[in-house]
Design a protein around this motif. Structure first.
Motif, PDB file in Angstrom:
ATOM      1  N   ARG A   5       5.180  11.800 -12.457  1.00  0.00           N
ATOM      2  CA  ARG A   5       5.695  11.598 -11.099  1.00  0.00           C
ATOM      3  C   ARG A   5       4.943  10.484 -10.405  1.00  0.00           C
ATOM      4  O   ARG A   5       3.789  10.177 -10.726  1.00  0.00           O
ATOM      5  N   GLU A  41       5.071  12.402  -0.339  1.00  0.00           N
ATOM      6  CA  GLU A  41       3.963  13.176   0.235  1.00  0.00           C
ATOM      7  C   GLU A  41       3.868  12.892   1.734  1.00  0.00           C
ATOM      8  O   GLU A  41       3.066  12.065   2.180  1.00  0.00           O
ATOM      9  N   ARG A 209      -2.315   7.815 -12.137  1.00  0.00           N
ATOM     10  CA  ARG A 209      -2.507   7.252 -10.802  1.00  0.00           C
ATOM     11  C   ARG A 209      -3.723   6.344 -10.825  1.00  0.00           C
ATOM     12  O   ARG A 209      -4.400   6.208 -11.841  1.00  0.00           O
TER      13      ARG A 209
HETATM   14  N1  GLU Z   1      -0.074  10.533  -1.995  1.00  0.00           N
HETATM   15  C1  GLU Z   1      -1.140  10.102  -2.845  1.00  0.00           C
HETATM   16  C2  GLU Z   1      -1.278   8.607  -2.730  1.00  0.00           C
HETATM   17  O1  GLU Z   1      -0.347   7.953  -2.291  1.00  0.00           O
HETATM   18  C3  GLU Z   1      -0.810  10.528  -4.255  1.00  0.00           C
HETATM   19  C4  GLU Z   1      -1.904  10.449  -5.201  1.00  0.00           C
HETATM   20  C5  GLU Z   1      -1.534  11.164  -6.484  1.00  0.00           C
HETATM   21  O2  GLU Z   1      -0.801  10.564  -7.277  1.00  0.00           O
HETATM   22  O3  GLU Z   1      -1.907  12.322  -6.651  1.00  0.00           O
HETATM   23  O4  GLU Z   1      -2.315   8.068  -3.017  1.00  0.00           O
END
Ligand code: GLU
Length: 476
Positions: A5, A41, A209
């Motif tokens: 994801r 998010e 990430r």
């Molecule tokens: N919302 C987080 C960001 O944009 C997600 C990080 C992750 O992939 O867990 O950094």
């Protein structure tokens, strides 16, 4: 089954770092014939905006990244997040901390004075019921903190970085997982907790990430364990650095995919370049590729650990390669809206396609296709080098002679033999060298000495009857 994801926070437009993370997730998913998902998010209510969600999704689509299920909206899962916190509280793995801002500040000052790293000292970890009651009677609110044992060793095998090891004592003390709220409630759940709950609910097999999340991974692994959830595999991609080797930031001018788009980069070049920001192609593979081509060979053992320096020359080279490979029709489709923004009236398609075929090979950015097309749509001003050329003895007279010949026997711009003959006749009758005439003609038509093939330029301008006015303004 691989399920990955991208979890963007819609607090700004699509950032290059997020886009690169998206690319790596997508490449891995497609390589493994798995599923690529998106989770928005948006739990930071103040900073999250629907227009940023829209921008992020639109930017990903522009780059050629598709997702396999409708995006999951994190804020719609508040009940599940609270439930997980309640479970941790019930099991004694989390607790309420009533420490006030002032108390925490004073605690940090003491740590600073003793030259210690700032951390929460776990002061409310073992409050008695009476102590808790006393705080509540004072009207204090509480955050929820998750216990982190200082002696814990946390290990995982990172797909990029190999074996990783963290100590619980490096995580800053017991971690806040819910914001402040009255003690009979659970406040807003925080990032590390919600990510774990949602990744598990979505069945995420690999969390891919940026490297800036490594400390979060250590914390999240403890939460997986505490909640009895299966842990995914982790891969931390290197940071994107600027030319000085520092993390690419707003100060570097461009950080948002929007910026690159408005500077005239193509989606293909940006997607290609972002893949190269951290991934090296297998031997024998060209550095210019489509995402689908990269997906066929993408593996994490070719992702570098070291930060990836942003290299404008390379990006420009890739963009030029992409533009040079486009058929003139595709270039025309892409340039038409940009030309329209300038308020230019477009002649017929056949003419426009010829113009695109003429300009295409010299473009680096799409916007060069606006700059370089400009003298075909607007009378160009005479620039310094153009003016200088026309000041050479005999130059203006030669242009006048040429104009006179065209007036006497108009040229429709289509027969190239006629152009050659006109030039030869003019040079002869005006008594100048053909070289001087050609340079002066270029100055007259384009206002400067740089530009694409002269005869084709002239032919295109003649076809729309714009050659004579450009010649005439040189001597009238
Ligand atoms: N919302 C987080 C960001 O944009 C997600 C990080 C992750 O992939 O867990 O950094």
């Amino acid at each position: 089954m691989v399920r990955v994801r991208l979890a963007p926070s819609p607090t700004g437009t699509l950032h290059i770092g997020t886009a690169r993370t998206a690319v790596f997730n997508w490449l891995f998913a497609r390589h493994e014939k798995g599923v690529f998902l998106i989770r928005i998010e948006d739990t930071d209510k103040e900073r999250s905006k629907p227009e940023f969600t829209e921008n992020i999704l639109e930017g990903l689509t522009w780059l050629g990244i598709d997702w396999d299920e409708p995006p999951l909206i994190q804020s719609e899962r508040l009940q599940e997040h609270r439930q997980a916190i309640q479970t941790l509280l019930d099991q004694g793995l989390a607790y309420r901390c009533y420490a006030s801002e002032d108390e925490l500040h004073a605690m940090r000052e003491v740590q600073k004075a003793a030259k210690q790293a700032p951390r929460y000292d776990n002061r409310h970890r073992n409050l008695t019921t009476d102590q808790e009651q006393a705080f509540q009677d004072e009207g204090r609110e509480a955050v929820v903190r998750f216990r982190i044992d200082d002696n814990r060793e946390i290990r995982w095998n990172d797909l990029v970085r190999g074996p990783m090891q963290w100590s619980g004592s490096d995580l800053g003390g017991d971690m806040v997982i819910a914001r402040k709220a009255p003690a009979d409630q659970i406040g807003d759940p925080l990032y590390n907790l919600v990510v774990v709950v949602d990744d598990a609910a979505m069945g995420i097999s690999h969390v891919i990430r940026g490297e800036d999340h490594i400390a979060n991974t250590a914390k999240q692994l403890l939460l997986y364990e505490a909640l009895g959830l299966e842990t995914p595999t982790f891969a931390h991609a290197p940071l994107i650095l600027n030319a000085e080797g520092r993390k690419l930031s707003k100060r570097d001018g461009v950080t948002s995919i929007n910026d690159f788009r408005s500077m005239g980069y193509t989606a293909e070049a940006i997607a290609n370049y972002m893949t190269l920001l951290g991934w090296s192609v297998p031997e024998g593979m060209d550095e210019r590729f489509t995402l689908t081509e990269a997906a066929s060979t993408f593996t994490f053992d070719r992702v570098n650990k070291a930060g990836a320096r942003f290299d404008w020359d390379k990006l420009n080279w890739l963009n030029a390669q992409v533009l040079h490979s486009w058929p003139a029709e595709q270039l025309l489709d892409t340039l038409t809206p940009l030309w329209q923004q300038q308020g230019w009236q477009r002649p017929d398609d056949t003419w426009c396609i010829k113009l695109c075929a003429l300009l295409g090979p010299s473009l680096t950015l799409l916007l060069d296709g606006v700059d370089q097309a400009k003298p075909f749509f607007e009378m160009p001003a005479l620039e310094e080098d153009g003016e200088k050329q026309l000041s050479i003895e005999g130059a203006r007279e030669a242009i006048e002679t040429l104009a006179q010949m065209i007036e006497d026997a108009p040229w429709d711009g289509l027969e190239m033999d006629r152009a050659q003959a006109l030039l030869a006749e003019t040079a002869k009758s005006a008594g100048v060298k053909k070289g001087l005439l050609m340079k002066s003609l270029r100055a007259a038509l384009l206002g400067k000495l740089q530009g694409p093939d002269l005869l084709t330029t002239w032919s295109l301008l003649a076809q729309i009857k714009q050659d004579l006015p450009r010649l005439r303004r040189c001597f009238s």
